[in-house]
Design a protein around this motif. Structure first.
Motif, PDB file in Angstrom:
ATOM      1  N   SER A 139     -13.426  91.728  46.813  1.00 25.53           N
ATOM      2  CA  SER A 139     -12.362  91.778  47.722  1.00 25.53           C
ATOM      3  C   SER A 139     -11.109  92.377  46.971  1.00 25.53           C
ATOM      4  N   ASP A 185      -6.050  90.306  47.891  1.00 22.92           N
ATOM      5  CA  ASP A 185      -5.911  88.970  47.941  1.00 22.92           C
ATOM      6  C   ASP A 185      -4.596  88.652  47.472  1.00 22.92           C
ATOM      7  N   PRO A 205     -12.726  87.849  53.616  1.00 18.10           N
ATOM      8  CA  PRO A 205     -11.849  88.530  52.742  1.00 18.10           C
ATOM      9  C   PRO A 205     -11.913  90.115  53.330  1.00 18.10           C
TER      10      PRO A 205
END
Length: 767
Positions: free
Chosen positions: A73, A76, A205
């Protein structure tokens, strides 16, 4: 300090980070600090049964364990209403820890992201705070049941990383020379963060997806090196290159060309430029603390000749499963659907944004209110939009007047607009505010999740109560500011709200729709008193609307949008509905089948035509190629949906308005009608628990194929008209029943499996 040995706890947001501090470094605002800590395992790495990195940040972070990325991902923890909801991620780093051995280096790279992003238009400079911080715990479980945990604290070290500039709007600078030498050490401090805001991440994500190679590389008339990736996308470029140490490669991004040069005026205040300073060795560059909306780039400083194999574009958006597909005999319509899909991918990046390229990229509520139904056919949006609706509820519940804001998350409440720009706190607004009801309605229709409907219902109540306070004594929503039929194609470029449709007519019609679904939701949820209350508001609104705005089937302001809303929302009795349908068809013919609607009317105008028996006018409206129309941008080479019907003028120049984007999905809401009416797949019960296959052929399209991946499995509908015969092939998955409605009205009940039907079909003249 010693590494904090933290007690074993359950994996809940407030406890997985227990004992770990949010840490910040004294770095320049544009610099991304790198925090790091070397930790020693109590046992051999081979004894590690599992390892999890729990982390979050005010800002965006990238974590590495033993030099390896902790997750696929990016960006974040994503963007939420940080004041009340800060997502905590749980990354499985078992393999990274095992590979690192007994001594493990934990690294946390921290960027500004949305938290300190200087967001907004008109130099709003909106930020959630002046300081970014990160918090993490590495939790290691051994085969013998022992647990070891390492958390961030002020004993960690920090240094200035090779990222010397990072901004979502302006781009990122990476100095590769700083990778091989330790950066300037920075003081580390523990900072206070309200831990009651920590929540488990439920949204998908943000991840990398497709990788596109250049379709063309050339030199512009001004001598600029340009690259075309062939698709308007959202993400960044990456490449590996070697050149003289200290020299820089700059990449500037734009969606279109104008006069054969990079068309950057629509970016407004966003610089949208990434800079890579070379080390002299072979350097790999990928700017993961920013993102851009672009099809074209301008490259300066590239050492030697740039070839198609040297650079690639990485598509970035929230992870979503593709669920809907459509093809037909008209390639331009197929491209229109593709444009809708790509527009959704580009604007479903952590939150459903308006656009991904200029100094805005905000979660405008009106855009997703218009588009949620189309979005939820194309992709599985259940988790993505549920997360956003949680933010919407938080924003409304904590707002002084408990009004749905125009953007969610509402970072604009921190904006510093100049005196000459009055935005301020808006009152209740139709469509934009109605997102509190219409988006849950789209999710209920697509997925039939009663628990989530219950979670979203309180925001519906708050919205309707805010509208009730704004109504005139006669029950009309004719007070206060309204966006109205935003971006009516007949409005001047600098007056996007100057629509033909009376904003009070639009607003009152929208209230009827919202109150109607709120009553239905209350009945489903067993809220009987509320069901009665909203049913009464629905009826009161209908009476007020018809008494003040309808006469002999004519609706006040007599334009396509008001008829589309009145028909589709069910405000009219049978006689007025028939007359309104006739008048709408007349207006569409009089316009030469060019689109005359904005944000309010566009999702519904083809529906209103087809549902009142004017399928030929609906098809001709869809298939028109002259501006303004859905297919005009396609003929101009568009690969995403435009913000304005004429974002680019026929002569190839960009619309002179200050607000012009080439990746805005709202006007692509016709996709919902394409899937259900042209494609023929319609939910009869929420979650497609029962389905109707009812394609309605029309002039200009001789075959179409549509599929949807429902909870029960894939639903398929494929039809063709040839030699006066209509042939329909249907496939339903196991456990799903439905009905097939053929031209002429014949109805067949069907179960799982493949079915073929035929019927007579006579093409209507297109003149």
């Amino acid at each position: 300090m010693q590494d904090p040995m933290l007690p074993t706890t359950q994996h809940t947001p407030t406890t997985t980070l227990a004992g770990a501090a949010f840490i910040a470094a004294d770095a320049a605002r544009v610099v991304a600090p790198r925090f790091h800590k070397a930790v020693a395992l109590d046992q051999d790495a081979a004894n590690v049964q599992s390892a999890t990195l729990h982390a979050t940040a005010h800002g965006v972070y990238e974590a590495r364990i033993g030099g390896a990325l902790a997750s696929t991902s990016v960006l974040d923890p994503g963007w939420t209403s940080y004041e009340w909801r800060l997502n905590v991620q749980h990354h499985d780093v078992t393999e990274q820890v095992r590979a690192a051995g007994r001594d493990v280096e934990i690294e946390l790279l921290l960027g500004n992201g949305w938290y300190r992003g200087s967001l907004g238009f008109e130099s709003a400079d909106a930020n959630y705070g002046d300081e970014i911080a990160v918090c993490a715990v590495l939790e290691i479980s051994y085969a013998d049941g022992a647990v070891q945990r390492f958390g961030t604290d002020d004993g960690w070290r920090a240094e200035a990383s090779e990222i010397t500039r990072n901004s979502l709007y302006d781009g990122q600078t990476i100095d590769a020379r700083m990778r091989s030498a330790a950066g300037r050490e920075l003081p580390v401090r523990a900072v206070e963060v309200d831990r009651s805001t920590l929540v488990a991440q439920t949204a998908p994500p943000v991840t990398r997806h497709e990788v596109l190679r250049p379709q063309r590389i050339w030199t512009s008339p001004r001598g600029r090196l340009l690259v075309d990736f062939g698709q308007n996308l959202v993400g960044w470029t990456r490449f590996t290159v070697q050149g003289t140490a200290g020299e820089a490669v700059a990449i500037r991004h734009a969606e279109v060309l104008e006069h054969d040069e990079l068309g950057t005026r629509p970016l407004r205040g966003a610089d949208a430029t990434d800079v890579f300073v070379l080390s002299g060795d072979v350097d790999a560059f990928e700017p993961t603390f920013t993102f851009h909306g672009f099809r074209y780039i301008e490259v300066t400083g590239w050492p030697g000749e740039l070839t198609e194999g040297d650079i690639e574009a990485v598509v970035v958006h929230s992870a979503m499963r593709r669920t809907g597909r459509f093809e037909c005999s008209e390639p331009l319509v197929g491209q229109l659907v593709s444009n809708s899909v790509w527009g959704q991918k580009g604007n479903f990046l952590s939150v459903p944004t308006d656009c991904p390229q200029r100094d805005e990229r905000l979660g405008w509520t009106g855009d997703i209110a218009a588009y949620a139904a189309s979005a939820s056919f194309q992709f599985d949006t259940a988790d993505f939009l549920d997360n956003w609706l949680r933010d919407l509820h938080a924003e409304v519940a904590h707002a002084p007047k408990q009004v749905v804001p125009a953007v969610v998350p509402n970072v604009l409440k921190y904006a510093h607009f100049g005196e000459d720009f009055a935005f301020g706190e808006l009152g209740a607004t139709a469509i934009w505010g109605d997102a509190a009801v219409w988006v849950p309605q789209a999710l209920w229709t697509a997925y039939g999740d009663r628990a989530r409907l219950a979670r979203h219902y309180p925001a519906m109540v708050l919205h309707l109560e805010s509208v009730e306070r704004a109504l005139s004594p006669g029950g009309l929503w004719d007070q206060g500011f309204q966006f109205g039929d935003w971006l009516d194609p007949d409005a001047p470029p600098d007056q996007p709200a100057a629509a033909k449709a009376d904003p009070a007519v639009v607003a009152t019609a929208c209230l009827f729709r919202s109150a109607s679904f709120a009553a239905e939701a209350a009945r489903i949820l067993g809220e009987t008193d509320d069901a009665t209350r909203w049913a009464a508001l629905t009826e009161r609104t209908r009476r007020a609307f018809t008494a003040h705005y309808v006469a002999g089937g004519r609706v006040r302001s007599d334009c396509a949008t008001v008829y589309a809303l009145a028909i589709c929302f069910g405000l009219l009795d049978d006689a007025d509905r028939d007359a309104a349908g006739q008048r709408l068809a007349q207006l569409v013919r009089a316009s030469g089948f060019r689109v005359t609607t904005g944000f309010a009317g566009t999702p519904f105008v083809t529906w209103a035509l087809s549902e009142t028996g004017h399928i030929d006018e609906a098809y001709r409206l869809l298939l028109e190629r002259e501006c303004p129309s859905w297919l005009y941008p396609v003929t101009m080479g568009a690969t995403t949906v435009w913000e304005r019907w004429d974002s680019m003028l026929p002569d190839g120049t960009i619309n002179p308005g200050d607000m012009t984007s080439f990746n805005h999905y709202a006007l692509g809401a016709v996709a919902d009608w394409i899937y259900q009416v042209v494609g023929g797949i319609r939910p009869v019960e929420p979650g497609y628990a029962r389905v109707r296959i009812q394609p309605v052929p029309g002039p200009g399209i001789t075959w179409a194929s549509c599929s949807y991946d429902a909870a029960a499995g894939t639903i398929e509908s494929s039809w063709r008209v040839e030699d006066g015969r209509f042939t329909l092939d249907v496939h339903l998955p196991d456990g799903l029943a439905g009905e097939v409605v053929l031209p002429g009205g014949r109805v067949e009940q069907v179960g799982a499996g493949a079915h073929r039907f035929t019927a007579a079909w006579v093409a209507q003249p297109t003149a």
